[in-house]
Design an enzyme around this catalytic site. Sequence first.
Site, PDB file in Angstrom:
ATOM      1  N   TYR A 158       8.459 -12.813 -14.400  1.00  0.00           N
ATOM      2  CA  TYR A 158       7.306 -12.035 -13.906  1.00  0.00           C
ATOM      3  C   TYR A 158       6.021 -12.560 -14.553  1.00  0.00           C
ATOM      4  O   TYR A 158       5.013 -12.767 -13.871  1.00  0.00           O
ATOM      5  CB  TYR A 158       7.520 -10.556 -14.245  1.00  0.00           C
ATOM      6  CG  TYR A 158       6.360  -9.642 -13.897  1.00  0.00           C
ATOM      7  CD1 TYR A 158       6.128  -9.231 -12.586  1.00  0.00           C
ATOM      8  CD2 TYR A 158       5.504  -9.155 -14.894  1.00  0.00           C
ATOM      9  CE1 TYR A 158       5.078  -8.376 -12.275  1.00  0.00           C
ATOM     10  CE2 TYR A 158       4.457  -8.299 -14.597  1.00  0.00           C
ATOM     11  CZ  TYR A 158       4.247  -7.915 -13.280  1.00  0.00           C
ATOM     12  OH  TYR A 158       3.202  -7.075 -12.980  1.00  0.00           O
TER      13      TYR A 158
ATOM     14  N   ARG B 157       6.780  -2.418   3.289  1.00  0.00           N
ATOM     15  CA  ARG B 157       8.039  -2.243   4.024  1.00  0.00           C
ATOM     16  C   ARG B 157       8.246  -0.761   4.337  1.00  0.00           C
ATOM     17  O   ARG B 157       8.654  -0.411   5.416  1.00  0.00           O
ATOM     18  CB  ARG B 157       9.202  -2.804   3.186  1.00  0.00           C
ATOM     19  CG  ARG B 157       9.115  -4.320   3.028  1.00  0.00           C
ATOM     20  CD  ARG B 157      10.034  -4.820   1.945  1.00  0.00           C
ATOM     21  NE  ARG B 157       9.723  -4.189   0.668  1.00  0.00           N
ATOM     22  CZ  ARG B 157      10.414  -4.353  -0.445  1.00  0.00           C
ATOM     23  NH1 ARG B 157      11.461  -5.150  -0.447  1.00  0.00           N
ATOM     24  NH2 ARG B 157      10.057  -3.747  -1.561  1.00  0.00           N
TER      25      ARG B 157
ATOM     26  N   ALA C 256       0.822  -1.229   0.000  1.00  0.00           N
ATOM     27  CA  ALA C 256       0.000   0.000   0.000  1.00  0.00           C
ATOM     28  C   ALA C 256       0.849   1.270   0.000  1.00  0.00           C
ATOM     29  O   ALA C 256       0.293   2.361   0.068  1.00  0.00           O
ATOM     30  CB  ALA C 256      -0.935  -0.012   1.210  1.00  0.00           C
TER      31      ALA C 256
ATOM     32  N   ASP D 172       6.659  -7.416   5.348  1.00  0.00           N
ATOM     33  CA  ASP D 172       7.337  -7.874   4.136  1.00  0.00           C
ATOM     34  C   ASP D 172       6.670  -9.175   3.694  1.00  0.00           C
ATOM     35  O   ASP D 172       6.774 -10.194   4.392  1.00  0.00           O
ATOM     36  CB  ASP D 172       8.824  -8.098   4.465  1.00  0.00           C
ATOM     37  CG  ASP D 172       9.626  -8.571   3.274  1.00  0.00           C
ATOM     38  OD1 ASP D 172       9.032  -9.021   2.272  1.00  0.00           O
ATOM     39  OD2 ASP D 172      10.868  -8.503   3.352  1.00  0.00           O
TER      40      ASP D 172
ATOM     41  N   LYS E 206       2.736 -14.182 -12.795  1.00  0.00           N
ATOM     42  CA  LYS E 206       1.372 -13.668 -12.984  1.00  0.00           C
ATOM     43  C   LYS E 206       0.456 -14.754 -13.583  1.00  0.00           C
ATOM     44  O   LYS E 206      -0.736 -14.799 -13.263  1.00  0.00           O
ATOM     45  CB  LYS E 206       1.392 -12.398 -13.841  1.00  0.00           C
ATOM     46  CG  LYS E 206       2.051 -11.207 -13.137  1.00  0.00           C
ATOM     47  CD  LYS E 206       1.338 -10.854 -11.819  1.00  0.00           C
ATOM     48  CE  LYS E 206       1.801  -9.544 -11.214  1.00  0.00           C
ATOM     49  NZ  LYS E 206       1.118  -9.234  -9.938  1.00  0.00           N
TER      50      LYS E 206
ATOM     51  N   GLY F  71       1.753   3.516  -5.756  1.00  0.00           N
ATOM     52  CA  GLY F  71       1.039   3.039  -6.940  1.00  0.00           C
ATOM     53  C   GLY F  71      -0.375   2.550  -6.695  1.00  0.00           C
ATOM     54  O   GLY F  71      -1.180   3.190  -6.004  1.00  0.00           O
TER      55      GLY F  71
ATOM     56  N   THR G  72       3.258   3.807 -12.468  1.00  0.00           N
ATOM     57  CA  THR G  72       3.656   3.617 -11.062  1.00  0.00           C
ATOM     58  C   THR G  72       5.173   3.451 -10.976  1.00  0.00           C
ATOM     59  O   THR G  72       5.855   3.355 -12.004  1.00  0.00           O
ATOM     60  CB  THR G  72       3.018   2.342 -10.448  1.00  0.00           C
ATOM     61  OG1 THR G  72       3.653   1.205 -11.033  1.00  0.00           O
ATOM     62  CG2 THR G  72       1.523   2.287 -10.640  1.00  0.00           C
TER      63      THR G  72
ATOM     64  N   ASN H 108      -2.020  -7.100  -3.469  1.00  0.00           N
ATOM     65  CA  ASN H 108      -1.516  -6.163  -4.480  1.00  0.00           C
ATOM     66  C   ASN H 108       0.004  -6.131  -4.574  1.00  0.00           C
ATOM     67  O   ASN H 108       0.545  -5.863  -5.643  1.00  0.00           O
ATOM     68  CB  ASN H 108      -2.052  -4.755  -4.157  1.00  0.00           C
ATOM     69  CG  ASN H 108      -1.305  -3.686  -4.906  1.00  0.00           C
ATOM     70  OD1 ASN H 108      -1.560  -3.448  -6.093  1.00  0.00           O
ATOM     71  ND2 ASN H 108      -0.348  -3.030  -4.255  1.00  0.00           N
TER      72      ASN H 108
HETATM   73  P1  NDP Z   1       4.673  -0.103  -7.199  1.00  0.00           P
HETATM   74  O1  NDP Z   1       6.113  -0.453  -7.355  1.00  0.00           O
HETATM   75  O2  NDP Z   1       4.269   1.328  -7.243  1.00  0.00           O
HETATM   76  O3  NDP Z   1       4.102  -0.742  -5.863  1.00  0.00           O
HETATM   77  C1  NDP Z   1       4.460  -2.002  -5.439  1.00  0.00           C
HETATM   78  C2  NDP Z   1       4.038  -2.156  -3.999  1.00  0.00           C
HETATM   79  O4  NDP Z   1       4.388  -3.472  -3.581  1.00  0.00           O
HETATM   80  C3  NDP Z   1       4.731  -1.167  -3.091  1.00  0.00           C
HETATM   81  O5  NDP Z   1       3.815  -0.639  -2.183  1.00  0.00           O
HETATM   82  C4  NDP Z   1       5.755  -2.012  -2.374  1.00  0.00           C
HETATM   83  O6  NDP Z   1       5.942  -1.545  -1.054  1.00  0.00           O
HETATM   84  C5  NDP Z   1       5.043  -3.357  -2.349  1.00  0.00           C
HETATM   85  N1  NDP Z   1       5.980  -4.439  -2.127  1.00  0.00           N
HETATM   86  C6  NDP Z   1       6.984  -4.857  -2.913  1.00  0.00           C
HETATM   87  N2  NDP Z   1       7.646  -5.861  -2.314  1.00  0.00           N
HETATM   88  C7  NDP Z   1       7.054  -6.043  -1.117  1.00  0.00           C
HETATM   89  C8  NDP Z   1       7.310  -6.902  -0.037  1.00  0.00           C
HETATM   90  N3  NDP Z   1       8.317  -7.777  -0.056  1.00  0.00           N
HETATM   91  N4  NDP Z   1       6.498  -6.831   1.045  1.00  0.00           N
HETATM   92  C9  NDP Z   1       5.483  -5.941   1.100  1.00  0.00           C
HETATM   93  N5  NDP Z   1       5.197  -5.104   0.093  1.00  0.00           N
HETATM   94  C10 NDP Z   1       5.995  -5.145  -0.991  1.00  0.00           C
HETATM   95  O7  NDP Z   1       3.944  -0.939  -8.323  1.00  0.00           O
HETATM   96  P2  NDP Z   1       2.413  -1.086  -8.799  1.00  0.00           P
HETATM   97  O8  NDP Z   1       1.516  -0.252  -7.999  1.00  0.00           O
HETATM   98  O9  NDP Z   1       2.453  -0.910 -10.257  1.00  0.00           O
HETATM   99  O10 NDP Z   1       2.174  -2.622  -8.496  1.00  0.00           O
HETATM  100  C11 NDP Z   1       1.102  -3.130  -7.758  1.00  0.00           C
HETATM  101  C12 NDP Z   1       0.632  -4.436  -8.368  1.00  0.00           C
HETATM  102  O11 NDP Z   1       0.114  -4.172  -9.679  1.00  0.00           O
HETATM  103  C13 NDP Z   1       1.739  -5.472  -8.561  1.00  0.00           C
HETATM  104  O12 NDP Z   1       1.262  -6.745  -8.194  1.00  0.00           O
HETATM  105  C14 NDP Z   1       2.018  -5.407 -10.049  1.00  0.00           C
HETATM  106  O13 NDP Z   1       2.536  -6.613 -10.545  1.00  0.00           O
HETATM  107  C15 NDP Z   1       0.629  -5.112 -10.579  1.00  0.00           C
HETATM  108  N6  NDP Z   1       0.596  -4.565 -11.925  1.00  0.00           N
HETATM  109  C16 NDP Z   1       1.139  -3.336 -12.211  1.00  0.00           C
HETATM  110  C17 NDP Z   1       1.098  -2.836 -13.502  1.00  0.00           C
HETATM  111  C18 NDP Z   1       1.662  -1.521 -13.864  1.00  0.00           C
HETATM  112  O14 NDP Z   1       1.754  -1.212 -15.087  1.00  0.00           O
HETATM  113  N7  NDP Z   1       2.045  -0.672 -12.928  1.00  0.00           N
HETATM  114  C19 NDP Z   1       0.455  -3.600 -14.581  1.00  0.00           C
HETATM  115  C20 NDP Z   1      -0.094  -4.864 -14.171  1.00  0.00           C
HETATM  116  C21 NDP Z   1      -0.017  -5.310 -12.901  1.00  0.00           C
HETATM  117  P3  NDP Z   1       7.351  -1.461  -0.278  1.00  0.00           P
HETATM  118  O15 NDP Z   1       8.430  -1.329  -1.299  1.00  0.00           O
HETATM  119  O16 NDP Z   1       7.191  -0.235   0.581  1.00  0.00           O
HETATM  120  O17 NDP Z   1       7.414  -2.705   0.536  1.00  0.00           O
END
Ligand code: NDP
Length: 247
Positions: free
Chosen positions: A157, A38, A14, A61, A161, A17, A194, A88
């Site tokens: 990836y 995180r 959260a 995490d 998915k 993105g 994002t 997400n």
């Molecule tokens: P962002 O990189 O903006 O967000 C990713 C989020 O995942 C961050 O909040 C990050 O938080 C969290 N995250 C990553 N690793 C961990 C972890 N180990 N533990 C907890 N949280 C974690 O990307 P998006 O918003 O784009 O991605 C969100 C979802 O949407 C993903 O599943 C992605 O595959 C999917 N998606 C995105 C697309 C796009 O074009 N953007 C297209 C299709 C799907 P933090 O680093 O603070 O832990």
Amino acid sequence: MERYTGRVALVTGASSGIGAAIAQALVRKGLKVVGLARRVDKVKALELKDAPGKLYALQGDVSSEESILSAFKWIEDNLGGVDILINNAGVIGELPLTSAKTADWKRILDVDVLGLSICTREAFQSMLKRGVDDGFIIHINSVLGHIPPGSSDIAMYGAAKHAVTALLEGLRKDLVARKSKIRCGQISPGYVRTEIHDFLPKYTPEVREKTPWMESEDIAEAVVYMLSQHPRVQVHDIIIRSVGSDL
Ligand code: NDP
């Protein structure tokens, strides 16, 4: 959607993105939203003062089972349990199949597949324990969960998915076998502007300029739509592409 007012939703990833937009959309709808990531300070910054719901920022995490279990314990102790799970959190990387490091592949599978699966199991168990039969589990998948990847570097990836697509149908069948009324579904976006693209060097400023982006709020709206349906309706998958997308 009214049925979920005051209920507890866990949104993983959260801090930025799509997850940040979903967390805020659900707070606006009056839910208690636990935003897990995180970078917990980034989740805290999403607080909406005048919204009917409430945001709880929780550090965690999802690549660590221990961290997931302690998050669920915190939610049980402080809010009762999870009624809605939005899986997400996700990571991507340019990781060619002929040269990338195993540890980097594992990072994708640990977050995008195993983390999602552990959160799903724990959310279901939380609902079962409390007799919650109108819960909802939503995976944020991708168009790449439906079509083969365009290049080798994002194949791991894409594999993760595609696994999410299989895991959703497995979950649905499991819920049917249990005669549960808990619903599940997934949202499969194309290009969303994002931070995730910062992990892909091929997204140069020139490429980004030409990419037909959607915004994270567009995906959050689909989550609200899914949750708003009559309890007899289970929207299984919403594929959302931007106009003009090659994906
Ligand atoms: P962002 O990189 O903006 O967000 C990713 C989020 O995942 C961050 O909040 C990050 O938080 C969290 N995250 C990553 N690793 C961990 C972890 N180990 N533990 C907890 N949280 C974690 O990307 P998006 O918003 O784009 O991605 C969100 C979802 O949407 C993903 O599943 C992605 O595959 C999917 N998606 C995105 C697309 C796009 O074009 N953007 C297209 C299709 C799907 P933090 O680093 O603070 O832990």
